[in-house]
Scaffold this motif. Sequence first.
Motif, PDB file in Angstrom:
ATOM      1  N   THR A  14       0.810  -1.223   0.000  1.00  0.00           N
ATOM      2  CA  THR A  14       0.000   0.000   0.000  1.00  0.00           C
ATOM      3  C   THR A  14       0.843   1.272   0.000  1.00  0.00           C
ATOM      4  O   THR A  14       0.325   2.343  -0.325  1.00  0.00           O
ATOM      5  CB  THR A  14      -0.920   0.033   1.234  1.00  0.00           C
ATOM      6  OG1 THR A  14      -0.114  -0.007   2.430  1.00  0.00           O
ATOM      7  CG2 THR A  14      -1.859  -1.162   1.229  1.00  0.00           C
ATOM      8  N   ASN A  15       2.110   1.193   0.377  1.00  0.00           N
ATOM      9  CA  ASN A  15       2.915   2.413   0.506  1.00  0.00           C
ATOM     10  C   ASN A  15       3.886   2.600  -0.649  1.00  0.00           C
ATOM     11  O   ASN A  15       4.756   3.452  -0.610  1.00  0.00           O
ATOM     12  CB  ASN A  15       3.702   2.398   1.822  1.00  0.00           C
ATOM     13  CG  ASN A  15       4.663   1.224   1.907  1.00  0.00           C
ATOM     14  OD1 ASN A  15       4.563   0.286   1.113  1.00  0.00           O
ATOM     15  ND2 ASN A  15       5.579   1.276   2.867  1.00  0.00           N
ATOM     16  N   GLN A  16       3.750   1.777  -1.693  1.00  0.00           N
ATOM     17  CA  GLN A  16       4.620   1.900  -2.852  1.00  0.00           C
ATOM     18  C   GLN A  16       3.812   1.659  -4.116  1.00  0.00           C
ATOM     19  O   GLN A  16       2.999   0.747  -4.183  1.00  0.00           O
ATOM     20  CB  GLN A  16       5.763   0.868  -2.796  1.00  0.00           C
ATOM     21  CG  GLN A  16       6.702   1.061  -1.615  1.00  0.00           C
ATOM     22  CD  GLN A  16       7.584  -0.153  -1.426  1.00  0.00           C
ATOM     23  OE1 GLN A  16       7.345  -1.193  -2.022  1.00  0.00           O
ATOM     24  NE2 GLN A  16       8.588  -0.009  -0.587  1.00  0.00           N
ATOM     25  N   HIS A  31       7.659   6.443  -1.849  1.00  0.00           N
ATOM     26  CA  HIS A  31       6.347   5.826  -1.699  1.00  0.00           C
ATOM     27  C   HIS A  31       5.593   5.732  -3.007  1.00  0.00           C
ATOM     28  O   HIS A  31       4.553   5.106  -3.069  1.00  0.00           O
ATOM     29  CB  HIS A  31       5.501   6.625  -0.707  1.00  0.00           C
ATOM     30  CG  HIS A  31       5.038   7.939  -1.240  1.00  0.00           C
ATOM     31  ND1 HIS A  31       5.829   9.053  -1.237  1.00  0.00           N
ATOM     32  CD2 HIS A  31       3.855   8.312  -1.817  1.00  0.00           C
ATOM     33  CE1 HIS A  31       5.164  10.072  -1.763  1.00  0.00           C
ATOM     34  NE2 HIS A  31       3.978   9.656  -2.137  1.00  0.00           N
TER      35      HIS A  31
END
Length: 513
Positions: free
Chosen positions: A225-227, A276
Amino acid sequence: MEEDIDTRKINNSFLRDHSYATEGKAVCGFHNAESPMELGRPTMPDIISTVEFNHTGELLATGDKGGRVVIFQREQESKNQVHRRGEYNVYSTFQSHEPEFDYLKSLEIEEKINKIRWLPQQNAAYFLLSTNDKTVKLWKVSERDKRPEGYNLKDEEGRLRDPATITTLRVPVLRPMDLMVEATPRRVFANAHTYHINSISVNSDYETYMSADDLRINLWNFEITNQSFSILSLGPITSWLESKLFSIGRLEVLSEKPRLLLNMGVLLSMKGTPTHAGDIVDIKPANMEELTEVITAAEFHPHHCNTFVYSSSKGTIRLCDMRASALCDRHTKFFEEPEDPSNRSFFSEIISSISDVKFSHSGRCIMTRDYLTVKVWDLNMENRPVETYQVHDYLRSKLCSLYENDCIFDKFECVWNGSDSVIMTGSYNNFFRMFDRNTKRDVTLEASRENSKPRAILKPRKVCVGGKRRKDEISVDSLDFSKKILHTAWHPSENIIAVAATNNLYIFQDKVN
């Protein structure tokens, strides 16, 4: 065998041989109990903003401008009436997005659901993606009809028990309970889009999906979710740097600094810490005054996980292949129809903007919708569409007034039927159009409460441009431009269609008998 023949007949000659009828309980009006409709007009949060069938057609999801998702489930066939297909009733309702405020940019983020996309069902639960302007969420929708009882450390009301009072151990058991449908967010994909998200598309590998805004397209992995990775950039990239890095990874540009993307989805900076976000498509110019077009829609190929298309406000379509370059700043194919100079006008660029792009189920063709037409493109022919269908050409003389009331900027969607033989799209006055690609016949139908009685046959409508108007025709000057059908969906294997008209959802099916 007889049933298979009948199904094939319906799919291949739908317009020619069959009428259209509303299903029982087909018209569903959405309105918030806390904000009742006044004078019959729906409030803004109640307006449906997207409609989508799942892969089996058993579920139908709608999103509205209030951030809510309503899922309808098809009832099982009646044993007493074998030929009667099930109706759609409300299965689950949940709040997907809430209004937010970006304090850094002093910008309000609406809760409106822009798109919903289903994932193929792998177990008893259902999964879908929903997005507003900035954030994509992965939702799990599951059923629960049993509850555990007989805990050792809790009493029947859920309070903790004193361990000193526990003298025997109990084995918890599952007890039946009323069926409960739960919707829980499993992933939240945020902070990767500067501009409003207009499209999301699930890849055929079912491990990744992409989200597109006006200037960028990001590639996501469902587990991360963060990349994300941006798969297209038309900005300046040093060619020697790309050639040196392409053999060991994938190149992308973020904040004008070259970075390396390893195949596992981890972004490693040449200098610094992991970032990110990245883009597979980024058409933002160095100087925003040089911006000439924006991305309007994007979709993955239904069978090839490396291929996708995106459309632009200039009426062009680009086909990209991630095998050639992970950063798809160079398209593989470019689809554009030459403009007829004699038809050039002040509104030409506006009405040529593509509002929706869809691959056919076979993956051989692309369908696009601009303001006045629907076009079908063969992937092997880039210079012109193989088919062009006029949706409401009678509005060409009304473009000036449509520009003044902003209707010319409406974004209509288009859909294929299950066999790619019929095309459907919306229009004004709650009209929607169908085009049979085999017979070249077309029909205009109306979704309204007046003709929405269960099992009622829909009568074709015609618009009178000039001259003497017949009894069943409606004058082009009498069209209500506040009533518009922007969002439609077609059952993946049957002739069942869903049409969203403001805050009403209409479900129609072909009438065989």
